[in-house]
Write an enzyme that holds these catalytic residues in place. Structure first.
Site, short mmCIF file in Angstrom:
data_model
loop_
_atom_site.label_atom_id
_atom_site.label_comp_id
_atom_site.label_asym_id
_atom_site.label_seq_id
_atom_site.Cartn_x
_atom_site.Cartn_y
_atom_site.Cartn_z
N LYS A 129 0.84 -1.20 0.00
CA LYS A 129 0.00 0.00 0.00
C LYS A 129 0.87 1.25 0.00
CE LYS A 129 -3.95 1.92 2.60
NZ LYS A 129 -4.83 1.73 3.78
N SER A 152 -9.80 1.70 2.97
CA SER A 152 -8.93 2.46 2.10
C SER A 152 -7.89 1.62 1.35
CB SER A 152 -8.19 3.53 2.90
OG SER A 152 -7.32 2.95 3.84
N SER A 162 -9.91 -0.59 7.14
CA SER A 162 -9.31 -0.40 5.82
C SER A 162 -8.58 -1.60 5.23
CB SER A 162 -8.35 0.79 5.84
OG SER A 162 -9.07 1.98 5.79
#
Lengths: 484, 95
Positions: A78, A153, A177
């Site tokens: 990420k 997210s 997330s």
């Protein structure tokens, strides 16, 4: 052979037997990316050249007998996890050109194991959002239905794993997330206990809630990655001084007689009927494997979202004060320092980030601190106590991961409150600092995946993985793939 | 709780954010709605409840005061939008 479709466990076995080389795996993964990335758009940066160099290092490790399970495994990271010299943008225009001068602890540990970095994945800007629509660069699409969001997210990481654009990925979870996008994309996502995994090199959103964790194609892969990224780190003063254990030893252990708590507050009116059905099926299935369901109550559940949005935004408003156009990232010139700050931040941050900074600033400002921030911290104590009481009676808590399957792109973007409510089942876990996993537990009539959340006691990742593995190995869901 | 346009402007200034009239109105509406929702917390009796700012017991973490390798000045400056060989450069602060 379609190597990109395989799991960490399967590829590690093949490398060990000398059947394939890391170089062949990475070639196949990039070929897959070339085929589907145009549709999914899971990545912000692809690290092709770096990946081939890392594959070479991995091969050397294999030949010299210095390999581990993760050697030669392509993993996506990420874009809020710092990778030295490689752009780490948090999907924000304010960090569009930031290349960290240091490596995060989690990726350092992966590097020691000679993993291959595939690229940096898309996300909601600064991890603020539940759909990856808040990325400052582009949206990511759900591999199961390209008209729908992948969740957020960590939507890029979950979509990349689901679309076989990598073998596994790292995400971060502040209010759901990792778990919510894992649920939307039909993959496994584990949020570890607060303090289990070092946050050194994770760009801070809400420091008392953030945790890094794995997003994988199966439970065993999550266990393997936890073995590597978990454990005490002197560089993170909130890292728990608890040694690592081999989580894979718990896979396949009997789950007979384990008590699973079903919180009545999580089966609310307005919840998607098909989600409710699949979760009830999953509970029945666990019962057939010998688990004992127990109805429990987490009475403060309805206050979790409100509590979270005060605490997380307050911490964020403080953490994001560092983006001032001086030390890194975007600068927009002004006639004086104040104007430079104002212009830089207004141009660099997206609307959701601004909204949260302002909400947090308001909650912390003179005259409102007691009414909002302190009140939220007190309710947080009550939420934490709810779990402590429940765990006196049960070993695990089982809930839906999200109240609905993946929603349509654009459906909630103009209504922040509705978007916040999609985290209703995941947020309490962060407030209480507990570990939780989302695993696939079936599909709705439209073919969208649904996730089952298993919450454990503090530092009982081993137990969650054990239960999740038993469920997974006796159901077909994790083997289903989207058609792209 | 409904917040006023003036409050939104004040918060924006504290946050070092510049908003135009349109944005101010949108944020006023959205922040008011979120704050109204957050009012829910007032239903909860929190008398004598300790606040939890961190879930794990936080203690001071001490270490020996030893000189260790760190990133170089050059590396620390490299990401800055404007710098000299030794310093970050910003607009003039003192008249």
């Amino acid at each position: 052979m379609e190597l990109h479709k395989l799991t960490v466990v399967e590829l590690a076995r093949m490398i060990h037997r000398g059947e394939i080389r890391p170089h062949e795996i990475i070639i196949d993964v990039f070929k897959r990316i070339q085929e589907v990335e145009g549709k999914v758009k899971a990545f912000i940066t692809l690290t092709v050249e770096k990946a081939y160099n890392m594959a070479k290092d991995a091969e050397n490790a294999v030949f010299s007998g210095k390999k581990s399970i993760l050697t030669g495994i392509p993993i996506a990271v990420k874009d809020n996890i710092c990778t030295k010299g490689i752009p780490t943008t948090c999907a924000s225009k304010i960090l569009y050109n930031f290349a960290p001068p240091y490596e995060s602890t989690v990726t350092s540990r992966l590097m020691e194991n000679k993993y291959i970095l595939v690229g940096k994945t898309n996300m909601d800007e600064f991890a603020m959002g539940s759909s990856t629509e808040n990325s400052g660069f582009h949206i990511t699409r759900n591999p199961w239905d390209l008209e729908r969001v992948p969740g957020g997210s960590s939507g890029g990481s979950a979509a990349a794993v689901s679309a076989d654009e990598c073998i596994a990925a790292l995400g971060s979870d502040t209010g759901g997330s990792i778990r919510q996008p894992a649920s939307f994309c039909g993959v496994v996502g584990l949020k570890p206990t607060y303090g289990r995994v070092s946050r050194f090199g994770l760009v801070a959103f809400a420091s008392s809630l953030d945790q890094i964790g794995p997003i994988t194609k199966c439970v065993a892969d999550a266990a393997l990655i936890m073995n590597v990224i978990g454990g005490y780190d002197p560089m993170d003063s909130t890292s728990a001084p608890i040694g690592v254990i081999d989580f894979t030893e718990y896979l396949g252990k009997d789950i007979k007689g384990l008590k699973i708590g079903i919180p009545k507050e999580y089966f609310i009116e307005g919840m998607d009927k098909e989600v409710e059905e699949r979760i009830n099926d999953a509970i029945k299935h666990l019962e057939s494997l010998g688990c004992i369901p127990v109805e429990i109550s987490l009475p403060h559940t309805e206050y979790a979202v409100a509590t979270y949005y005060i605490i997380a935004t307050s911490e964020a408003s403080s953490n994001l004060a560092r983006y001032d156009g001086v030390k890194y990232g975007l600068r927009v010139s002004g006639k004086d320092l104040l104007e430079m700050y104002m212009k830089t931040r207004s141009k660099g941050f997206g609307t959701e980030v601004k909204r949260r900074i302002m909400l947090g600033t308001y909650s912390l400002s003179a005259g409102y601190y007691e009414a909002y921030y302190k009140k939220a911290l007190q309710v947080r104590t009550l939420i934490k106590r709810d779990f402590e009481r429940a765990f006196e009676k049960v070993d695990f808590i089982v809930t839906p991961t999200a109240p609905t399957p993946a929603f349509k792109i654009g459906e909630k973007i103009d209504d922040p409150l509705q978007m916040y409510l999609s985290d209703i089942f995941t947020i309490s876990v962060n407030l209480a600092g507990l570990p939780a996993i989302s695993i696939p537990c079936g599909f709705n009539m439209k073919g969208l995946p649904i996730g089952l959340q298993i919450i454990g006691k503090p530092f009982d990742e081993a137990g969650i993985l054990q239960l999740a593995y038993a469920y997974e190995q006796s159901t077909p869901w994790h083997k289903m793939k989207p058609t792209l | 709780m409904k917040i006023t346009k003036e409050q939104v402007k004040h918060i924006a200034l504290l946050s070092r954010l510049e908003l135009d009239e349109g944005e101010t109105e949108i944020y006023q509406e959205q922040l008011s709605r979120i704050l109204e929702y957050v009012e829910k917390l007032n239903e909860v009796d929190t008398k004598d409840i300790e606040p939890t700012s961190h879930v794990i017991e936080l203690n001071n973490v001490f270490r020996e005061d030893e000189v260790k390798a760190s990133i170089s000045r050059d590396e620390a400056l490299r990401n800055a939008p404007d710098y000299t060989d030794k310093f970050f450069r910003v607009p003039k602060i003192i008249e």
